[in-house]
Design a protein around this motif. Structure first.
Motif, PDB file in Angstrom:
ATOM      1  N   ALA A 112      87.669 114.262  35.916  1.00  0.00           N
ATOM      2  CA  ALA A 112      86.675 113.989  36.948  1.00  0.00           C
ATOM      3  C   ALA A 112      85.596 115.061  37.002  1.00  0.00           C
ATOM      4  O   ALA A 112      84.501 114.828  37.528  1.00  0.00           O
ATOM      5  N   ALA A 113      85.887 116.233  36.436  1.00  0.00           N
ATOM      6  CA  ALA A 113      84.897 117.311  36.467  1.00  0.00           C
ATOM      7  C   ALA A 113      83.919 117.237  35.310  1.00  0.00           C
ATOM      8  O   ALA A 113      83.013 118.069  35.210  1.00  0.00           O
ATOM      9  N   ALA A 114      84.080 116.270  34.413  1.00  0.00           N
ATOM     10  CA  ALA A 114      83.220 116.177  33.236  1.00  0.00           C
ATOM     11  C   ALA A 114      81.798 115.781  33.625  1.00  0.00           C
ATOM     12  O   ALA A 114      81.576 115.055  34.599  1.00  0.00           O
ATOM     13  N   ALA A 115      80.831 116.249  32.841  1.00  0.00           N
ATOM     14  CA  ALA A 115      79.432 115.868  33.014  1.00  0.00           C
ATOM     15  C   ALA A 115      79.180 114.601  32.200  1.00  0.00           C
ATOM     16  O   ALA A 115      79.380 114.586  30.982  1.00  0.00           O
ATOM     17  N   VAL A 116      78.750 113.526  32.886  1.00  0.00           N
ATOM     18  CA  VAL A 116      78.626 112.213  32.252  1.00  0.00           C
ATOM     19  C   VAL A 116      77.161 111.789  32.213  1.00  0.00           C
ATOM     20  O   VAL A 116      76.426 111.912  33.201  1.00  0.00           O
ATOM     21  N   GLU A 117      76.743 111.262  31.068  1.00  0.00           N
ATOM     22  CA  GLU A 117      75.426 110.651  30.904  1.00  0.00           C
ATOM     23  C   GLU A 117      75.628 109.153  30.690  1.00  0.00           C
ATOM     24  O   GLU A 117      76.480 108.759  29.879  1.00  0.00           O
ATOM     25  N   VAL A 118      74.874 108.310  31.416  1.00  0.00           N
ATOM     26  CA  VAL A 118      74.995 106.857  31.304  1.00  0.00           C
ATOM     27  C   VAL A 118      73.666 106.297  30.804  1.00  0.00           C
ATOM     28  O   VAL A 118      72.607 106.534  31.412  1.00  0.00           O
ATOM     29  N   LEU A 119      73.711 105.558  29.697  1.00  0.00           N
ATOM     30  CA  LEU A 119      72.527 104.955  29.105  1.00  0.00           C
ATOM     31  C   LEU A 119      72.683 103.435  29.058  1.00  0.00           C
ATOM     32  O   LEU A 119      73.793 102.922  28.826  1.00  0.00           O
TER      33      LEU A 119
ATOM     34  N   LEU B  43      71.954  98.022  34.906  1.00  0.00           N
ATOM     35  CA  LEU B  43      73.363  98.176  34.516  1.00  0.00           C
ATOM     36  C   LEU B  43      73.793  99.645  34.519  1.00  0.00           C
ATOM     37  O   LEU B  43      74.920  99.967  34.897  1.00  0.00           O
ATOM     38  N   ALA B  44      72.916 100.534  34.095  1.00  0.00           N
ATOM     39  CA  ALA B  44      73.277 101.957  34.075  1.00  0.00           C
ATOM     40  C   ALA B  44      73.543 102.463  35.482  1.00  0.00           C
ATOM     41  O   ALA B  44      74.482 103.237  35.719  1.00  0.00           O
ATOM     42  N   THR B  45      72.742 102.026  36.459  1.00  0.00           N
ATOM     43  CA  THR B  45      72.948 102.449  37.844  1.00  0.00           C
ATOM     44  C   THR B  45      74.280 101.945  38.378  1.00  0.00           C
ATOM     45  O   THR B  45      75.010 102.678  39.061  1.00  0.00           O
ATOM     46  N   GLN B  46      74.607 100.675  38.061  1.00  0.00           N
ATOM     47  CA  GLN B  46      75.884 100.110  38.516  1.00  0.00           C
ATOM     48  C   GLN B  46      77.063 100.898  37.935  1.00  0.00           C
ATOM     49  O   GLN B  46      78.030 101.216  38.642  1.00  0.00           O
ATOM     50  N   ALA B  47      76.993 101.193  36.628  1.00  0.00           N
ATOM     51  CA  ALA B  47      78.087 101.945  36.006  1.00  0.00           C
ATOM     52  C   ALA B  47      78.195 103.343  36.594  1.00  0.00           C
ATOM     53  O   ALA B  47      79.295 103.853  36.850  1.00  0.00           O
ATOM     54  N   ALA B  48      77.044 103.986  36.850  1.00  0.00           N
ATOM     55  CA  ALA B  48      77.064 105.328  37.422  1.00  0.00           C
ATOM     56  C   ALA B  48      77.683 105.326  38.812  1.00  0.00           C
ATOM     57  O   ALA B  48      78.420 106.254  39.186  1.00  0.00           O
ATOM     58  N   ASP B  49      77.415 104.299  39.582  1.00  0.00           N
ATOM     59  CA  ASP B  49      77.999 104.210  40.923  1.00  0.00           C
ATOM     60  C   ASP B  49      79.526 104.112  40.857  1.00  0.00           C
ATOM     61  O   ASP B  49      80.233 104.697  41.682  1.00  0.00           O
ATOM     62  N   LYS B  50      80.005 103.360  39.883  1.00  0.00           N
ATOM     63  CA  LYS B  50      81.464 103.255  39.735  1.00  0.00           C
ATOM     64  C   LYS B  50      82.075 104.621  39.420  1.00  0.00           C
ATOM     65  O   LYS B  50      83.123 104.997  39.967  1.00  0.00           O
TER      66      LYS B  50
END
Length: 558
Positions: free
Chosen positions: A468-475, A483-490
């Motif tokens: 959970a502490a990992a830095a995540v990039e969503v493209l 779709l990227a916003t939806q995935a980031a919210d999850k």
């Protein structure tokens, strides 16, 4: 034999008719050899299988030590022992049946009166009582062989099949009833003991699960002390430093190799190379120095020497290691302070304790970072080998070797956590080496080569140990907006740290989760939150410096 007796064998073989072989020339050899007097066709018959010989005025059959044995009236014969034949007796060799027939003198003269079962018949030397009818015909439920062979002449007129010979093989004596009862009791007791042992084992495991700490961070220190240094009480240099973080549930193990030249602050002492911490302040100083460096509580340590590594690997039966590149070291150090040439070919190698130690210690063909990767390989190979059921029986020997070769402050419950972590992790341990991406070189006093941590080090370690502490990039790699916003919210909903949103350079057909080498567990965690399979997770060396996981959404999700 007597010239007043005529005898022959009636031979029946599968796929052949009946034939008669006279017994006028003895001994008669029986077998597959063409030179035998009686040649049998069955391929399981030996070349010289048995022979018929004269015996006590009559005939006898004798097995010659054949590989598949000879039977008389259904009972196996002991090799090279003569068994008398009686009129009507059947010998079985392979699929052939040889029935012995004889015509005594009285019959040849016209005296055909049968001998009544139970009568006494003389043979010219001593009278022998024939078997009763039940013994001759087999009608009795438990026919008993006579105490000694009955001479052939005494069986004249006896109905077929002939009486069972006395020595077709030792018969097992009937056990007394008290023996049978004792065996039953022992069997029941053994089953109960096994059941209670299993119940106790389950209880012990359950209690250990409840009481064992959820995580154990262990600092493994490898000492290079030579035999003479050990005799003088010297600890040697701890040039090998490896942090092992084990989680009880979900089971998982992470290995973090620490460079020996890393400059750190040693409690109550000051700045120094981390490999000097043990010599300065013992295990506690080494544990605190590693904890401050990694940002992880390290409260246990284990010290193992060169000979200990050899002994543990040998107790495990060796290790299998894939050597990525051939090893050639012209100056590998030996225990007597000399050097030797070390060559290990590339490819999968089976290594004993000595070879595995050399593989883990050599560094002249590359550097300390390459050596750290090899040390992790040996550790993982040892773990994988001991998890194979075929090697479980080696467990006590390995534990005994570890106990003899190490010094540690691990307690029983700490060991339980390590066991649960190794057994519960289906995949290999995650591995991280503090290389030049996480440490930087600098020159110390008098030009000494030193390393110091970069600001990213603790962040990378935290992401490795706590997904959970990992830095995540969503493209977004699709034509669908949002779709990227939806995935980031999850991901944020599960406390993951999303550091960047954006669009992929080009559309992709399926969603891909990229992680840094060694961060597979972190990637699987993110993929699970998005409803993706483990197959979508791949290691990558092209991620930006501030990103641990990159999720690129594709046209087909799931």
């Amino acid at each position: 034999m007597s010239d007043e007796r005529r005898a022959w064998l009636v031979v029946r073989e599968a796929g052949a008719g009946e034939r008669t072989v006279p017994l006028d020339r003895l001994p008669l050899a029986v077998g597959r050899d063409a030179a035998s007097g009686l040649v049998l066709r069955d391929r399981f018959v030996s070349g010289r299988h048995a022979d018929v010989i004269e015996h006590d005025g009559g005939h006898a059959i004798r097995d010659l030590g054949s590989s598949n044995g000879t039977q008389l009236l259904g009972r196996p014969l002991a090799p090279r022992t003569s068994y008398p034949l009686y009129d009507g007796a059947t010998v079985e060799i392979g699929d052939a049946h040889l029935t012995y027939r004889c015509e005594p003198a009285d019959m040849r003269r016209g005296n055909t009166a049968p001998v009544t079962p139970g009568a006494v018949v003389g043979n010219g030397r001593a009278a022998t009582r024939t078997l009763d009818r039940a013994q001759v015909t087999g009608e009795h439920p438990s026919p008993v062989a006579p105490s000694r062979p009955v001479p052939a002449s005494s069986a004249v007129g006896a109905p077929s099949p002939a009486p069972v010979p006395a020595r077709p093989g030792p018969a097992a004596p009937a056990r007394p009833s008290w023996v049978r009862r004792g065996l039953r009791r022992v069997t029941r007791l053994s089953l109960w003991l096994m059941l209670w042992g299993l119940v106790c084992a389950v209880l012990v495991v359950g209690v250990a699960w409840l009481l064992a700490p959820s995580r154990v961070a262990l600092l493994v220190l490898g000492s290079d002390a030579r035999p003479d240094e050990l005799r003088n009480g010297a600890a040697g240099r701890t040039d090998t430093l490896l942090a092992m973080v084990a989680d009880r549930s979900p089971g998982g193990v992470v290995l973090i190799s620490i460079p020996r030249d890393l400059w750190v602050d040693i409690p109550n002492y000051g700045g120094e190379r981390i490999n000097a911490a043990y010599a300065i302040g013992g295990m506690r100083a080494a544990e605190r120095a590693a904890a401050n460096l990694l940002g992880v509580p390290v409260d246990r340590a284990l010290l193992i020497g060169l000979q200990g590594v050899r002994d543990v690997v040998d107790a495990a039966g060796g290790v299998d290691i894939d050597v990525p590149h051939a090893i050639h070291d012209d100056a590998f150090p030996t225990d007597d302070y000399g050097t030797m040439v070390l060559d290990i070919p590339a490819g999968r190698q089976r290594m004993d304790g000595e070879t595995a130690l050399r593989y883990a210690r050599t560094r002249h063909q590359d550097n300390d970072f390459g050596r750290m990767a090899r040390q992790q390989q040996v550790m993982v190979a040892l773990r994988n080998g001991m998890l194979r059921p075929i090697n479980w029986w080696r467990g006590p020997a390995v534990l005994a070797a570890v106990q003899r070769a190490t010094q540690t402050d691990l307690g029983p419950l700490d060991l339980a956590t390590l066991a649960f972590a190794f057994a519960g992790s289906g995949a290999e341990p995650e591995r991280l080496a503090l290389d030049l991406g996480l440490v930087e070189e600098f020159q110390g006093t008098n030009g000494a080569y030193l390393l110091r941590p970069t600001p990213l080090l603790k962040q990378r370690v935290a992401a490795l140990l706590t997904p959970a502490a990992a830095a995540v990039e969503v493209l977004n790699g699709t034509q669908t907006d949002g779709l990227a916003t939806q995935a980031a919210d999850k991901l944020r909903g599960q406390k993951m740290r999303v550091v960047r949103l954006g669009n992929a350079a080009r559309p992709i057909p399926e969603t891909v989760v990229e992680v840094r080498p060694g961060y597979t567990r972190t990637g699987v965690y993110a993929a699970t939150l998005l409803g993706l399979s483990r197959a979508s997770v791949h290691e990558s060396t092209t991620l930006p410096e501030d990103v641990d996981v990159r999720v690129t959404l594709g046209g087909q999700r799931g």
